[in-house]
Design a protein around this motif. Structure first.
Motif, PDB file in Angstrom:
ATOM      1  N   VAL A 303       0.814  -1.209   0.000  1.00  0.00           N
ATOM      2  CA  VAL A 303       0.000   0.000   0.000  1.00  0.00           C
ATOM      3  C   VAL A 303       0.860   1.278   0.000  1.00  0.00           C
ATOM      4  CG1 VAL A 303      -1.857   1.250   1.171  1.00  0.00           C
ATOM      5  CG2 VAL A 303      -1.874  -1.254   1.146  1.00  0.00           C
ATOM      6  N   TYR A 304       1.446   1.631   1.140  1.00  0.00           N
ATOM      7  CA  TYR A 304       1.984   2.990   1.274  1.00  0.00           C
ATOM      8  C   TYR A 304       3.208   3.301   0.396  1.00  0.00           C
ATOM      9  CZ  TYR A 304      -1.458   3.735   4.936  1.00  0.00           C
ATOM     10  OH  TYR A 304      -2.639   3.865   5.617  1.00  0.00           O
ATOM     11  N   GLY A 305       4.220   2.424   0.443  1.00  0.00           N
ATOM     12  CA  GLY A 305       5.442   2.715  -0.338  1.00  0.00           C
ATOM     13  C   GLY A 305       5.173   2.821  -1.827  1.00  0.00           C
ATOM     14  N   PRO A 306       4.537   1.804  -2.425  1.00  0.00           N
ATOM     15  CA  PRO A 306       4.265   1.873  -3.869  1.00  0.00           C
ATOM     16  C   PRO A 306       3.361   3.042  -4.260  1.00  0.00           C
ATOM     17  CG  PRO A 306       4.042  -0.383  -3.085  1.00  0.00           C
ATOM     18  CD  PRO A 306       4.237   0.471  -1.875  1.00  0.00           C
ATOM     19  N   LEU A 307       2.278   3.245  -3.523  1.00  0.00           N
ATOM     20  CA  LEU A 307       1.346   4.303  -3.932  1.00  0.00           C
ATOM     21  C   LEU A 307       1.961   5.691  -3.760  1.00  0.00           C
ATOM     22  CD1 LEU A 307      -2.053   2.832  -2.640  1.00  0.00           C
ATOM     23  CD2 LEU A 307      -1.095   2.694  -4.947  1.00  0.00           C
ATOM     24  N   ALA A 308       2.791   5.861  -2.755  1.00  0.00           N
ATOM     25  CA  ALA A 308       3.451   7.160  -2.594  1.00  0.00           C
ATOM     26  C   ALA A 308       4.349   7.468  -3.798  1.00  0.00           C
ATOM     27  CB  ALA A 308       4.266   7.195  -1.299  1.00  0.00           C
ATOM     28  N   ASN A 309       4.797   6.414  -4.486  1.00  0.00           N
ATOM     29  CA  ASN A 309       5.625   6.612  -5.687  1.00  0.00           C
ATOM     30  C   ASN A 309       4.803   6.580  -6.978  1.00  0.00           C
ATOM     31  OD1 ASN A 309       8.751   6.579  -5.148  1.00  0.00           O
ATOM     32  ND2 ASN A 309       7.865   5.184  -3.660  1.00  0.00           N
TER      33      ASN A 309
END
Ligand code: WTA
Length: 635
Positions: A303-309
């Motif tokens: 969720v967080y790492g990929p979507l933030a990128n």
């Protein structure tokens, strides 16, 4: 040169040194350039590892969901954010674009608000790996509610303990879930848990299967009709940098699970930055992490790492063995996955199957492979490297923990030369230390010690929910002024780290952290059991499996011991979950104890591992004679 994307080994050293010599300056520049803030920080870092207290980007205002979704809409509205691969490979795939994700998250956020959820309230999420799971996390982040995801393989009593500890107001769940060829009635598990949870006002139910479940009037609501009615726009809640983003429970050595609290700004910056570099993520990559969102790996790297990128992240509902052992490889071919992140236990279980399952598929899209959750043994590493990566996709063996929020020690692919079974070098900003038993830091290379971290990184958990004292006691009291990981490690001649495993009472079984005490408590509740001790033993697929030494109250009475073994495992399944079941149960007449009455697990561990060469001096035990009798009956 961009600090955000490390491309060469010299660059790694250069940026690493910068991040150590001037951590504040380094993280400030990174945070400033790559994220959306509503107000900048007043102070970049304040910390004290004795109290302990860590604050990053204090005074800053932001919203993590906005950073993961809204800001991409200008350039990536039609790009797939979440690629949902259902349990059944014949069921249509869902390509959820950033625009659709925005709409779905807003609707979910509006439903939560409508049900009375406000900033700071806890929302328990007990869902299978379906899009609503990721959407629920982001909806909470959008309105400032604190999510507490409980892995949907946990039992009702484990769920109950987590709901009560966090006083969650709402539970989001589904009717049933698919898992390979099985269907599991997870709503029933929630109903059972809620018998003893006073804080829960509403249960929102996703229909994933047939909808054939009992709904309690006034408490349970089908989610879909509420979503259909909800607005597809929902303003963000502006959060403080140190406002909690989520609670995630990890095992603790007493019966009570530890609710690790991660906060907003630091966690976001750290997961985004590690994702970008440790997977060498590029705009058109398809990233697949096979973990469940119920664990930290799923939170940070689905969720967080990929979507933030602004990445495309695969959400896989199924299991590696369904419909057959080729499922992972089939899915990689089907979606042209370029970065694949899985666990050693999955690799080992697939490596024992025929290579035909691999060879049937075109894996040429792969560029980077990852491993996480436990030490990867040499054989599994080579199998993964030879057959999946075809020797040209570097393996990143990533070491980290629920408590660390993101990866701390790992190679950077195409940058750090890899070495089988080594997590290699600390990531940017991470300062490891190896300690001896006297509490001194071991200097130089070729040393073996307990792994600590000397300086805060932005992703470190800030506390244990409701129990700061326990946070201090568990992580900051063994070595003064240092964060103690609970792991042992070796540093080789060039400074590469190899994680040697837990040095406390945690046993990692198929990548799941299990603490012995709560399992022993569950066994001891069986009316026939007097006392028990659990140790890990080597297992060629699970890494470790559990071996229980169980002393019965009346040894003569229970003749049908296989039944008793089943009952004991059932009891563990009910109290904790099937993942904690014992592979072997040996009934013993007594447990070896020190004169002060402590069970000598060290001896039991050796017996369970068939390593009788060096049992040490047993004569100082309270009951030395028991050791021989246990060895005689070993399974
Ligand atoms: C172990 C999972 C060796 C370690 C992200 C750690 C590893 C615990 C590795 C945390 C690795 C995780 N090599 N051991 N690459 N990755 N571990 O909290 O013992 O579920 O302390 O976080 O898993 O497990 P957790």
């Amino acid at each position: 040169m961009s600090n955000y994307h490390i491309k060469h080994f010299e660059e790694y050293y250069h940026i690493y040194r910068k991040s150590i010599n001037n951590p504040e300056g380094f993280w400030e520049e990174l945070a400033e350039e790559h994220f959306v803030w509503h107000k900048k920080w007043d102070n970049i870092l304040s910390w004290n590892f004795e109290t302990p207290e860590v604050k990053w980007f204090e005074g800053a205002k932001l919203n993590v969901a906005e950073n993961c979704i809204d800001r991409h809409l200008r350039t990536r509205a039609n790009k797939t954010a979440i690629l949902f691969e259902p349990n059944d490979p014949n069921e249509p795939v869902q390509h959820i674009t950033y625009q659709e994700l925005y709409n779905r998250v807003c609707k979910m956020a509006n439903v939560l608000k409508q049900q009375g959820i406000k900033k700071g309230d806890r929302v328990c999420i007990y869902l299978p790996m379906i899009p609503e799971l990721a959407v629920s996390l982001l909806a909470c982040a959008r309105i400032g509610a604190i999510h507490s995801v409980v892995f949907a393989g946990f039992s009702s009593s484990a769920l109950e303990a987590r709901i009560n500890d966090s006083s969650s107001k709402i539970v989001i769940t589904s009717d049933k879930s698919y898992r390979g060829s099985k269907t599991i009635n997870i709503k029933e598990i929630v109903d059972d848990a809620l018998k003893k949870c006073d804080s829960v006002e509403k249960v929102l139910v996703v229909q994933r299967v047939d909808g054939q479940v009992e709904m309690q009037q006034g408490r349970d609501l089908w989610l879909q009709p509420l979503l259909d009615e909800a607005e597809a726009d929902c303003p963000i809640e502006i959060m403080d940098a140190e406002d909690p983003l989520f609670i995630l429970y990890t095992s603790g050595s007493t019966g009570k699970p530890k609710g690790m609290v991660h906060t907003s700004a630091g966690y976001m910056v750290y997961t985004a930055y590690t994702f970008k570099n440790i997977f060498q993520y590029k705009e058109n990559d398809i990233f697949w992490c096979t973990a469940d969102i119920g664990w930290i790996t799923g939170h940070s790297y689905i969720v967080y790492g990929p979507l933030a990128n602004g990445a495309t992240t695969v959400l896989f509902e199924g299991v590696p063995s369904y419909p057959d052992f080729g499922r992972f490889w089939e899915t990689i071919e089907k979606h042209k996955v370029s970065i694949f992140y899985t666990a050693p236990t999955a690799i080992r279980s697939l490596a024992k199957e025929s290579l035909e399952y691999v060879e049937k598929y075109d894996l040429s899209s792969l560029k980077v492979l990852g491993s996480v959750g436990e030490p990867i043994n040499e054989e599994a590493w080579h199998w993964y490297n030879d057959n999946i990566g075809k020797k040209h996709s570097p393996i990143v063996d990533t070491w980290w923990q629920t408590e660390t929020g993101g990866i701390l020690i790992s190679p950077i692919p195409f940058v750090t030369p890899t070495k089988p079974t080594y997590a290699t070098l600390p990531f940017i900003g991470v300062q490891p230390a190896l300690m001896d038993d006297e509490g001194n830091e071991l200097k130089g290379n070729q040393v073996d010690g307990k792994l600590c971290i000397k300086f805060p990184w932005p992703g470190i958990a800030r506390t244990i929910w409701g129990d700061h004292e326990r946070y201090k006691e568990t992580y900051f009291s063994t070595y003064k002024g240092k964060y103690f990981t609970g792991d042992g490690a070796f540093r080789d001649e060039v400074g590469y780290y190899r994680i040697t495993g837990r040095v406390d009472d945690v046993i990692i079984v198929s990548g799941h952290n299990l603490t012995t005490a709560p399992i022993e408590d569950a066994i001891n509740e069986h009316p026939a059991v007097a006392e028990s001790a659990i140790v890990g033993f080597e297992h060629n697929i699970k890494g470790n499996a559990l071996y229980g030494f169980v002393m019965l109250k009346e040894t003569g009475e229970y003749r049908n011991q296989d039944n008793l073994r089943k009952e004991i495992n059932q009891q563990i399944s009910d109290k904790i979950g099937p993942i904690a079941k014992l592979d072997k149960i040996q009934f013993v007449e007594g447990l070896p104890k020190t004169r002060s009455g402590k069970i000598m697990r060290r001896i039991l561990r050796k017996i369970a591992n068939n390593d009788l060469s060096n049992l040490g001096d047993t004569s100082t035990l309270l009951n030395p004679e028991i050791v021989d009798s246990i060895i005689n009956d070993v399974l």
